[in-house]
Design a protein around this motif. Structure first.
Motif, PDB file in Angstrom:
ATOM      1  N   ALA A 253       1.362   2.217   4.819  1.00 41.39           N
ATOM      2  CA  ALA A 253       1.124   1.451   3.586  1.00 41.39           C
ATOM      3  C   ALA A 253       1.590   2.251   2.372  1.00 41.39           C
ATOM      4  O   ALA A 253       0.806   2.574   1.481  1.00 41.39           O
ATOM      5  CB  ALA A 253      -0.360   1.119   3.466  1.00 41.39           C
ATOM      6  N   PRO A 254       2.890   2.581   2.310  1.00 36.69           N
ATOM      7  CA  PRO A 254       3.374   3.443   1.219  1.00 36.69           C
ATOM      8  C   PRO A 254       3.153   2.860  -0.173  1.00 36.69           C
ATOM      9  O   PRO A 254       2.810   3.597  -1.104  1.00 36.69           O
ATOM     10  CB  PRO A 254       4.865   3.619   1.523  1.00 36.69           C
ATOM     11  N   ASP A 255       3.332   1.557  -0.320  1.00 34.84           N
ATOM     12  CA  ASP A 255       3.167   0.950  -1.647  1.00 34.84           C
ATOM     13  C   ASP A 255       1.723   1.040  -2.115  1.00 34.84           C
ATOM     14  O   ASP A 255       1.459   1.367  -3.283  1.00 34.84           O
ATOM     15  CB  ASP A 255       3.622  -0.509  -1.629  1.00 34.84           C
ATOM     16  N   GLN A 256       0.783   0.754  -1.230  1.00 35.14           N
ATOM     17  CA  GLN A 256      -0.635   0.839  -1.598  1.00 35.14           C
ATOM     18  C   GLN A 256      -1.016   2.260  -1.991  1.00 35.14           C
ATOM     19  O   GLN A 256      -1.741   2.479  -2.969  1.00 35.14           O
ATOM     20  CB  GLN A 256      -1.508   0.402  -0.423  1.00 35.14           C
ATOM     21  N   ILE A 257      -0.539   3.214  -1.218  1.00 39.52           N
ATOM     22  CA  ILE A 257      -0.927   4.602  -1.473  1.00 39.52           C
ATOM     23  C   ILE A 257      -0.261   5.131  -2.732  1.00 39.52           C
ATOM     24  O   ILE A 257      -0.899   5.808  -3.540  1.00 39.52           O
ATOM     25  CB  ILE A 257      -0.612   5.466  -0.242  1.00 39.52           C
ATOM     26  N   ALA A 258       1.005   4.811  -2.927  1.00 43.97           N
ATOM     27  CA  ALA A 258       1.678   5.245  -4.149  1.00 43.97           C
ATOM     28  C   ALA A 258       0.987   4.668  -5.379  1.00 43.97           C
ATOM     29  O   ALA A 258       0.766   5.373  -6.368  1.00 43.97           O
ATOM     30  CB  ALA A 258       3.149   4.840  -4.110  1.00 43.97           C
ATOM     31  N   ARG A 259       0.613   3.399  -5.314  1.00 45.46           N
ATOM     32  CA  ARG A 259      -0.048   2.770  -6.460  1.00 45.46           C
ATOM     33  C   ARG A 259      -1.404   3.396  -6.708  1.00 45.46           C
ATOM     34  O   ARG A 259      -1.781   3.657  -7.851  1.00 45.46           O
ATOM     35  CB  ARG A 259      -0.177   1.261  -6.209  1.00 45.46           C
ATOM     36  N   ALA A 260      -2.152   3.669  -5.640  1.00 47.07           N
ATOM     37  CA  ALA A 260      -3.457   4.316  -5.799  1.00 47.07           C
ATOM     38  C   ALA A 260      -3.303   5.701  -6.428  1.00 47.07           C
ATOM     39  O   ALA A 260      -4.082   6.089  -7.312  1.00 47.07           O
ATOM     40  CB  ALA A 260      -4.167   4.430  -4.446  1.00 47.07           C
ATOM     41  N   LEU A 261      -2.295   6.456  -5.995  1.00 44.54           N
ATOM     42  CA  LEU A 261      -2.051   7.777  -6.568  1.00 44.54           C
ATOM     43  C   LEU A 261      -1.670   7.680  -8.039  1.00 44.54           C
ATOM     44  O   LEU A 261      -2.209   8.408  -8.887  1.00 44.54           O
ATOM     45  CB  LEU A 261      -0.938   8.476  -5.782  1.00 44.54           C
ATOM     46  N   VAL A 262      -0.748   6.795  -8.343  1.00 41.44           N
ATOM     47  CA  VAL A 262      -0.288   6.666  -9.733  1.00 41.44           C
ATOM     48  C   VAL A 262      -1.441   6.242 -10.637  1.00 41.44           C
ATOM     49  O   VAL A 262      -1.653   6.808 -11.718  1.00 41.44           O
ATOM     50  CB  VAL A 262       0.872   5.659  -9.820  1.00 41.44           C
ATOM     51  N   ASP A 263      -2.210   5.240 -10.216  1.00 45.44           N
ATOM     52  CA  ASP A 263      -3.329   4.770 -11.031  1.00 45.44           C
ATOM     53  C   ASP A 263      -4.346   5.884 -11.269  1.00 45.44           C
ATOM     54  O   ASP A 263      -4.874   6.032 -12.382  1.00 45.44           O
ATOM     55  CB  ASP A 263      -4.013   3.578 -10.366  1.00 45.44           C
ATOM     56  N   PHE A 264      -4.614   6.656 -10.230  1.00 46.84           N
ATOM     57  CA  PHE A 264      -5.605   7.738 -10.334  1.00 46.84           C
ATOM     58  C   PHE A 264      -5.094   8.859 -11.233  1.00 46.84           C
ATOM     59  O   PHE A 264      -5.837   9.369 -12.090  1.00 46.84           O
ATOM     60  CB  PHE A 264      -5.907   8.271  -8.936  1.00 46.84           C
ATOM     61  N   VAL A 265      -3.856   9.247 -11.059  1.00 46.37           N
ATOM     62  CA  VAL A 265      -3.305  10.381 -11.807  1.00 46.37           C
ATOM     63  C   VAL A 265      -3.125  10.040 -13.280  1.00 46.37           C
ATOM     64  O   VAL A 265      -3.337  10.884 -14.149  1.00 46.37           O
ATOM     65  CB  VAL A 265      -1.969  10.835 -11.181  1.00 46.37           C
ATOM     66  N   THR A 266      -2.761   8.794 -13.569  1.00 48.06           N
ATOM     67  CA  THR A 266      -2.449   8.418 -14.953  1.00 48.06           C
ATOM     68  C   THR A 266      -3.607   7.761 -15.668  1.00 48.06           C
ATOM     69  O   THR A 266      -3.478   7.381 -16.832  1.00 48.06           O
ATOM     70  CB  THR A 266      -1.242   7.466 -14.973  1.00 48.06           C
ATOM     71  N   ALA A 267      -4.742   7.625 -14.995  1.00 46.96           N
ATOM     72  CA  ALA A 267      -5.894   6.966 -15.626  1.00 46.96           C
ATOM     73  C   ALA A 267      -6.326   7.710 -16.873  1.00 46.96           C
ATOM     74  O   ALA A 267      -6.374   8.942 -16.884  1.00 46.96           O
ATOM     75  CB  ALA A 267      -7.047   6.896 -14.619  1.00 46.96           C
TER      76      ALA A 267
END
Length: 267
Positions: A253-267
């Motif tokens: 699930a690369p898209d889900q994980i990338a989005r979760a990482l980006v959202d968390f890092v840039t929050a």
């Protein structure tokens, strides 16, 4: 995609990246290599981040060779600090760890080894969840580097789950065709000890650094129950469950994980 390297302790430290600017996201592997992070690098870079997926010494495409002494979690954490110094990184970093790389990331945070702004664990070892039985078999002194390839093929096929293809399996297995890498892998396995994560729990309980757990729910060894326990006991922790994903959820699930990482890092 760019594979590049710096010198650490007189040996080549190889890493994957996409861009050379932006906030650093350091990506640590465990019993595999930097390949586990490849599916999410592009999306992290598109979001303005600087992903760096490094190979530990003697593993993946890095030079050198691990020994049971240099392959312990504290020794690998100390090596990561030297690697970041070689990159000339002084600002706070996000550290994400998969498998034993997650133990190294937890150690870095608990022992305040570097300035960490966020911690991410992806199907990481935790508490007494490790070493997994199929890995612990190789702690026996009679096992040899030549026993490894067939066992690793079996493991990566299972861990990729629905993402397993012959090409992808061959890609993951490629570094282990080198006897030096096989010896380094055996050293990491023989240094594997759950006390390294159990001893970190008191320090993690008082940490105020934001933490995100991303977990493939179908991992038969690093079970999601360990993530649930961590999220309950360790403050400032969120859990993102990934259905129908196994031990290498970045491939499922690369898209889900990338989005979760980006959202968390840039929050």
């Amino acid at each position: 995609m760019l594979r590049t390297a710096v010198q650490v302790d007189g040996e080549t430290a190889s890493y994957l990246t996409v861009r050379e600017d932006g906030p650093l996201v350091l990506l640590l592997h465990g019993t595999y290599w930097s390949r586990v992070w490849l599916p999410v690098l592009g999306q992290l870079a598109t979001a303005g981040l600087r992903p760096v997926a490094v190979d530990f010494p003697g593993l993946g495409h890095s030079g050198g060779e691990l020994t049971p002494k240099t392959a312990t979690v504290p020794a690998l954490a100390a090596w990561v600090v030297r690697f970041l110094s070689a990159l000339d990184i002084s600002s706070p970093v996000v550290v994400a760890g998969h498998d034993i790389g997650g133990a190294v990331a937890q150690h870095l945070l608990a022992h305040d080894r570097l300035e960490m702004s966020r911690l991410v664990l992806v199907n990481s070892v935790a508490y007494d969840s490790w070493p997994a039985p199929h890995v612990a078999l190789f702690q026996h002194p009679d096992t040899t580097p030549d026993d490894l390839l067939a066992a690793r093929r079996q493991a990566v096929t299972r861990d990729l789950a629905e993402a397993a293809t012959e090409q992808r399996i061959a890609d993951y297995l490629d570094p282990w065709t080198d006897p030096r890498v096989r010896r380094s892998w055996l050293a990491m396995v023989r240094a594997a000890d759950s006390r390294y994560t159990l001893d970190l729990v008191p320090a993690l309980r008082v940490s105020t650094v934001p933490k995100l757990l991303i977990w493939g729910e179908d991992d038969p060894f690093e079970k999601v129950e360990y993530a649930e326990k961590f999220a309950t006991e360790i403050p400032h922790t969120a859990l993102r469950r990934i259905p129908r994903a196994a031990h290498i959820p970045t491939e499922n699930a690369p898209d889900q994980i990338a989005r979760a990482l980006v959202d968390f890092v840039t929050a």
